[in-house]
Design an enzyme around this catalytic site. Structure first.
Site, PDB file in Angstrom:
ATOM      1  N   SER A   1      -9.713  -2.328   5.499  1.00 28.95           N
ATOM      2  CA  SER A   1     -11.059  -1.988   5.989  1.00 28.95           C
ATOM      3  C   SER A   1     -11.517  -2.965   7.076  1.00 28.95           C
ATOM      4  O   SER A   1     -12.011  -2.538   8.134  1.00 28.95           O
ATOM      5  CB  SER A   1     -12.069  -1.949   4.839  1.00 28.95           C
ATOM      6  OG  SER A   1     -12.014  -3.126   4.071  1.00 28.95           O
TER       7      SER A   1
ATOM      8  N   HIS B   1      -6.217   0.592  -1.460  1.00 31.96           N
ATOM      9  CA  HIS B   1      -7.254  -0.381  -1.063  1.00 31.96           C
ATOM     10  C   HIS B   1      -8.475  -0.182  -1.967  1.00 31.96           C
ATOM     11  O   HIS B   1      -8.359  -0.243  -3.177  1.00 31.96           O
ATOM     12  CB  HIS B   1      -7.529  -0.192   0.433  1.00 31.96           C
ATOM     13  CG  HIS B   1      -8.401  -1.237   1.067  1.00 31.96           C
ATOM     14  ND1 HIS B   1      -8.578  -2.497   0.558  1.00 31.96           N
ATOM     15  CD2 HIS B   1      -9.167  -1.197   2.215  1.00 31.96           C
ATOM     16  CE1 HIS B   1      -9.398  -3.196   1.338  1.00 31.96           C
ATOM     17  NE2 HIS B   1      -9.774  -2.422   2.337  1.00 31.96           N
TER      18      HIS B   1
ATOM     19  N   HIS C   1      -1.085  -7.413  -4.949  1.00 28.64           N
ATOM     20  CA  HIS C   1      -1.872  -7.682  -3.742  1.00 28.64           C
ATOM     21  C   HIS C   1      -0.955  -7.932  -2.555  1.00 28.64           C
ATOM     22  O   HIS C   1       0.163  -8.432  -2.725  1.00 28.64           O
ATOM     23  CB  HIS C   1      -2.793  -8.901  -3.940  1.00 28.64           C
ATOM     24  CG  HIS C   1      -3.926  -8.931  -2.976  1.00 28.64           C
ATOM     25  ND1 HIS C   1      -3.828  -9.545  -1.738  1.00 28.64           N
ATOM     26  CD2 HIS C   1      -5.161  -8.392  -3.035  1.00 28.64           C
ATOM     27  CE1 HIS C   1      -4.976  -9.394  -1.103  1.00 28.64           C
ATOM     28  NE2 HIS C   1      -5.805  -8.691  -1.863  1.00 28.64           N
TER      29      HIS C   1
ATOM     30  N   ARG D   1     -11.868 -13.284  -7.717  1.00 29.72           N
ATOM     31  CA  ARG D   1     -12.931 -12.277  -7.883  1.00 29.72           C
ATOM     32  C   ARG D   1     -12.794 -11.601  -9.248  1.00 29.72           C
ATOM     33  O   ARG D   1     -13.768 -11.165  -9.848  1.00 29.72           O
ATOM     34  CB  ARG D   1     -12.866 -11.243  -6.746  1.00 29.72           C
ATOM     35  CG  ARG D   1     -13.058 -11.851  -5.360  1.00 29.72           C
ATOM     36  CD  ARG D   1     -12.807 -10.848  -4.254  1.00 29.72           C
ATOM     37  NE  ARG D   1     -11.436 -10.374  -4.239  1.00 29.72           N
ATOM     38  CZ  ARG D   1     -10.951  -9.463  -3.404  1.00 29.72           C
ATOM     39  NH1 ARG D   1     -11.753  -8.932  -2.489  1.00 29.72           N
ATOM     40  NH2 ARG D   1      -9.686  -9.093  -3.454  1.00 29.72           N
TER      41      ARG D   1
ATOM     42  N   ASP E   1     -10.250  -5.247  -8.314  1.00 28.39           N
ATOM     43  CA  ASP E   1     -10.571  -3.907  -8.823  1.00 28.39           C
ATOM     44  C   ASP E   1     -10.244  -3.724 -10.296  1.00 28.39           C
ATOM     45  O   ASP E   1     -10.708  -2.772 -10.922  1.00 28.39           O
ATOM     46  CB  ASP E   1      -9.825  -2.855  -7.995  1.00 28.39           C
ATOM     47  CG  ASP E   1     -10.212  -2.923  -6.535  1.00 28.39           C
ATOM     48  OD1 ASP E   1     -11.417  -3.029  -6.264  1.00 28.39           O
ATOM     49  OD2 ASP E   1      -9.316  -2.893  -5.667  1.00 28.39           O
TER      50      ASP E   1
HETATM   51  N1  NMX Z   1       2.145  -1.152  -9.798  1.00 25.20           N
HETATM   52  C1  NMX Z   1       3.383  -0.672  -9.535  1.00 25.20           C
HETATM   53  N2  NMX Z   1       4.130  -1.037  -8.496  1.00 25.20           N
HETATM   54  C2  NMX Z   1       3.620  -1.988  -7.701  1.00 25.20           C
HETATM   55  C3  NMX Z   1       2.370  -2.572  -7.932  1.00 25.20           C
HETATM   56  C4  NMX Z   1       1.616  -2.111  -9.029  1.00 25.20           C
HETATM   57  N3  NMX Z   1       0.399  -2.568  -9.300  1.00 25.20           N
HETATM   58  N4  NMX Z   1       2.143  -3.481  -6.967  1.00 25.20           N
HETATM   59  C5  NMX Z   1       3.218  -3.457  -6.150  1.00 25.20           C
HETATM   60  N5  NMX Z   1       4.111  -2.546  -6.594  1.00 25.20           N
HETATM   61  C6  NMX Z   1       5.356  -2.152  -5.966  1.00 25.20           C
HETATM   62  C7  NMX Z   1       5.071  -1.553  -4.598  1.00 25.20           C
HETATM   63  O1  NMX Z   1       4.637  -0.199  -4.715  1.00 25.20           O
HETATM   64  C8  NMX Z   1       6.400  -1.740  -3.909  1.00 25.20           C
HETATM   65  O2  NMX Z   1       7.272  -0.737  -4.391  1.00 25.20           O
HETATM   66  P1  NMX Z   1       8.345  -0.020  -3.395  1.00 25.20           P
HETATM   67  O3  NMX Z   1       9.178  -1.141  -2.839  1.00 25.20           O
HETATM   68  O4  NMX Z   1       9.080   0.886  -4.286  1.00 25.20           O
HETATM   69  O5  NMX Z   1       7.535   0.665  -2.346  1.00 25.20           O
HETATM   70  C9  NMX Z   1       6.871  -3.091  -4.469  1.00 25.20           C
HETATM   71  O6  NMX Z   1       6.163  -3.272  -5.710  1.00 25.20           O
HETATM   72  C10 NMX Z   1       6.603  -4.259  -3.569  1.00 25.20           C
HETATM   73  O7  NMX Z   1       5.229  -4.280  -3.249  1.00 25.20           O
HETATM   74  P2  NMX Z   1       4.461  -5.668  -2.956  1.00 25.20           P
HETATM   75  O8  NMX Z   1       5.114  -6.275  -1.773  1.00 25.20           O
HETATM   76  O9  NMX Z   1       4.379  -6.473  -4.190  1.00 25.20           O
HETATM   77  O10 NMX Z   1       2.987  -5.174  -2.622  1.00 25.20           O
HETATM   78  P3  NMX Z   1       2.400  -4.618  -1.259  1.00 25.20           P
HETATM   79  O11 NMX Z   1       1.932  -5.772  -0.458  1.00 25.20           O
HETATM   80  O12 NMX Z   1       3.332  -3.673  -0.607  1.00 25.20           O
HETATM   81  O13 NMX Z   1       1.168  -3.767  -1.792  1.00 25.20           O
HETATM   82  C11 NMX Z   1      -0.729  -3.299  -3.137  1.00 25.20           C
HETATM   83  C12 NMX Z   1       0.008  -4.362  -2.299  1.00 25.20           C
HETATM   84  C13 NMX Z   1      -2.101  -3.836  -3.488  1.00 25.20           C
HETATM   85  C14 NMX Z   1      -0.883  -2.051  -2.309  1.00 25.20           C
HETATM   86  C15 NMX Z   1       0.078  -3.013  -4.415  1.00 25.20           C
HETATM   87  O14 NMX Z   1       0.190  -4.188  -5.192  1.00 25.20           O
HETATM   88  C16 NMX Z   1      -0.497  -1.893  -5.241  1.00 25.20           C
HETATM   89  O15 NMX Z   1      -0.199  -0.725  -4.973  1.00 25.20           O
HETATM   90  N6  NMX Z   1      -1.353  -2.199  -6.264  1.00 25.20           N
HETATM   91  C17 NMX Z   1      -2.025  -1.188  -7.020  1.00 25.20           C
HETATM   92  C18 NMX Z   1      -3.213  -0.628  -6.230  1.00 25.20           C
HETATM   93  C19 NMX Z   1      -4.334  -1.635  -6.142  1.00 25.20           C
HETATM   94  O16 NMX Z   1      -4.747  -2.236  -7.118  1.00 25.20           O
HETATM   95  N7  NMX Z   1      -4.881  -1.801  -4.930  1.00 25.20           N
HETATM   96  C20 NMX Z   1      -6.061  -2.631  -4.732  1.00 25.20           C
HETATM   97  C21 NMX Z   1      -5.813  -3.882  -3.904  1.00 25.20           C
HETATM   98  C22 NMX Z   1      -7.095  -4.663  -3.740  1.00 25.20           C
HETATM   99  N8  NMX Z   1      -8.081  -3.940  -2.912  1.00 25.20           N
HETATM  100  O17 NMX Z   1      -9.184  -3.741  -3.326  1.00 25.20           O
HETATM  101  O18 NMX Z   1      -7.760  -3.527  -1.802  1.00 25.20           O
HETATM  102  C1  MLT Z   2      -9.726  -6.690  -0.087  1.00 22.74           C
HETATM  103  O1  MLT Z   2     -10.693  -7.167  -0.667  1.00 22.74           O
HETATM  104  O2  MLT Z   2      -9.818  -6.287   1.091  1.00 22.74           O
HETATM  105  C2  MLT Z   2      -8.460  -6.483  -0.841  1.00 22.74           C
HETATM  106  O3  MLT Z   2      -8.260  -7.475  -1.792  1.00 22.74           O
HETATM  107  C3  MLT Z   2      -7.262  -6.174  -0.011  1.00 22.74           C
HETATM  108  C4  MLT Z   2      -6.726  -7.242   0.880  1.00 22.74           C
HETATM  109  O4  MLT Z   2      -7.243  -8.340   0.995  1.00 22.74           O
HETATM  110  O5  MLT Z   2      -5.688  -6.942   1.508  1.00 22.74           O
END
Ligand code: NMX
Ligand code: MLT
Length: 470
Positions: free
Chosen positions: A277, A307, A353, A362, A408
């Site tokens: 964002s 996100h 993350h 947080r 979250d």
């Molecule tokens: N559950 C399952 N798989 C996960 C999770 C999770 N919570 N977190 C990471 N992975 C997987 C990810 O999908 C990826 O799989 P693949 O290689 O098959 O595509 C692998 O682990 C490596 O990912 P990372 O490098 O650890 O994480 P990345 O930086 O790509 O993504 C998020 C970060 C936040 C997108 C990821 O951790 C996620 O999808 N979390 C769940 C959704 C979430 O809670 N998002 C909110 C973040 C905070 N916000 O408010 O923005």
């Molecule tokens: C945020 O607050 O924007 C989330 O934790 C995602 C991020 O920092 O990448």
């Protein structure tokens, strides 16, 4: 209305900062300085020339210093680890979490003015800190509260535009639409059309940004009442601060819910510049799109499930756990449920993350809030069990870089406890808060004259050829 926890805490914090022997000492010292004037715009006007000089000096003296190497992995991996943005209002450390102008969340809870002794920080205080890098006094926060109240009016056409959407439209769609409808009053756009000199860009940007921050709670509350309370809206109450008034317009009068909203708006406001964002807002604004256009774009990024929408997904997922296994689910049952989610090709929402590598502070401060106000709540207890159960499973997957909970993972159960049970609405609350961070940086983008953002892209063929030669 506002209680200021005083100079003694601030002095303690200062002396602690001074005792620390790391290189950031002098920076931290500067960052916890207090400011004196009551008018935020004048404070900024004073700060801008020195920050412009600082940037000029950085560029001329160190412009060619390298910050790292770009690898193919970085290009293919969503630019993780690639330093590429200037973002003044906050900085994220992978292990420690966010610092707003150098202050951690517990430090903000100590030094920012609160509505009652020992209470949560007022978001207006955080806004002042983000914009100036200085801790505001009680009087400054009161004055900013009043400024925001005086700007908190929304033209009727905005509500009519939202009403043109089906009431079932996702709340984030309604919210981004409302912000786009507000854009017709952009002072920046009008000034640009009249040919404003670029040295003055920050001034109408300030006007738009402050109005937008003041207006978003009204638009958000309208959407909530439209969707879930038969369209019966509640007028703003100018005797309340920003967070409490937002809770009030949504329909919540409990003092604890007002405290929660102050904490919520404070901690979701800013998370350095690379998150979807903030980065979107910054990118769009770099084309000199006004704050309304830029923030509406940011909201569309926030609405994605990886996100901001994750806060909706977490509560819906927790409720599906309860529906299938009951509230008193054992850790073994919970493990099975987590594996079932993963095996169906979904992520566990609220965990992981892009940058953080430890539990999100947080999350921790929301957990502390829950332990103080709702220790017996069954959903809070379920969230606590998830803290024990999920990280080992994600670690076992072998690919997740951060198995710990993010912001979250906790917010939904707190809101749900106080009666804000409609999970689909949660990302709108995140959006209201994020206006504070994105708009603060946007004012600085214009004050510092930051350029159009335009990174280079390449094709797979280009990468293959480059790698053959390397
Ligand atoms: N559950 C399952 N798989 C996960 C999770 C999770 N919570 N977190 C990471 N992975 C997987 C990810 O999908 C990826 O799989 P693949 O290689 O098959 O595509 C692998 O682990 C490596 O990912 P990372 O490098 O650890 O994480 P990345 O930086 O790509 O993504 C998020 C970060 C936040 C997108 C990821 O951790 C996620 O999808 N979390 C769940 C959704 C979430 O809670 N998002 C909110 C973040 C905070 N916000 O408010 O923005
Ligand atoms: C945020 O607050 O924007 C989330 O934790 C995602 C991020 O920092 O990448």
């Amino acid at each position: 209305m506002v209680f200021y926890r005083g100079v003694s805490l601030l002095s303690k914090l200062r002396s602690r900062a001074v005792q620390q022997s790391n290189i950031s000492n002098s920076v931290r010292w500067l960052q916890v300085q207090t400011s004196s004037g009551l008018d935020l715009r004048s404070e900024l006007q004073e700060l801008i020339p020195e920050q412009q000089d600082r940037l000029k000096k950085l560029k001329s003296e160190h412009g060619k210093v390298q910050l790292g190497n770009i690898t193919v992995d970085m290009v293919l991996g969503g630019m993780r680890g690639m330093t590429g943005l200037l973002w003044e209002t906050s900085l994220l450390d992978a292990d420690e979490g966010i610092r707003f102008r150098g202050l951690s969340i517990p430090e903000c809870q100590k030094v920012l003015p609160a509505a009652k002794p020992g209470g949560e920080p007022l978001p207006e205080g955080l806004l002042w800190l983000l914009l100036t890098g200085k801790v505001p006094s009680k009087e400054q926060v009161t004055s900013l509260s009043q400024e925001l109240q005086s700007r908190a009016t929304v033209p009727d056409h905005v509500y009519k535009t939202i009403d043109a959407l089906p009431v079932t439209a996702h709340p984030m769609t309604q919210f981004a639409t409302g912000v786009m409808a507000l854009q017709v009053q952009s002072e920046f756009q009008k000034a640009y059309e009249k040919g404003i000199h670029k040295s003055k860009f920050w001034e109408p940007t300030y006007e738009d940004s402050m109005s937008l921050i003041a207006q978003v709670p009204l638009v958000a509350a309208y959407i909530y009442r439209r969707m879930y309370k038969n369209g019966e809206t509640i007028s703003k109450d100018d005797s309340l601060d920003y967070g409490a008034n937002f809770a009030h317009m949504l329909g919540f009068s409990s003092p604890d819910m007002h405290e929660l909203m102050r904490l919520y708006v404070t901690i979701h406001s800013d998370h350095e510049g690379g998150n979807v964002s903030a980065h979107t807002g910054h990118l769009v604004a770099s084309a000199l799109s006004d704050p309304y256009l830029s923030f509406a774009a940011a909201l569309n990024g926030l609405a994605g499930p990886l996100h901001g929408l994750a806060n909706q997904e977490v509560l819906l997922w927790i409720k599906s756990v309860v529906e299938e296994c009951g509230e008193n689910i054992s850790k073994e049952q919970l493990k099975d449920y987590v594996w079932k989610t993963l095996k169906s090709g979904k992520v566990v929402p609220g965990f992981g993350h892009g940058v953080l590598r430890k539990t999100d502070p947080r999350y921790t401060c929301q957990r502390e809030f829950a332990m103080k106000h709702l220790p017996e709540d069954p959903l809070f207890q379920l969230v606590s069990k998830l803290y024990d159960v999920v990280p080992p499973i994600l670690t076992e997957l072998g690919k997740v870089k951060n198995p710990w909970p993010n912001v979250d993972a906790h917010s939904g159960v707190l809101l749900n406890y106080y009666g804000l049970t409609e999970a689909r609405y949660y990302t709108v609350l995140f959006g209201v808060s994020r206006a504070l961070g994105i708009c603060s940086q946007l004012i600085w983008d214009r004050a510092l004259g930051l350029p159009l953002e335009r990174p280079k892209s390449v094709t797979m063929e280009w990468l293959e050829n480059h790698c053959k030669k390397a």
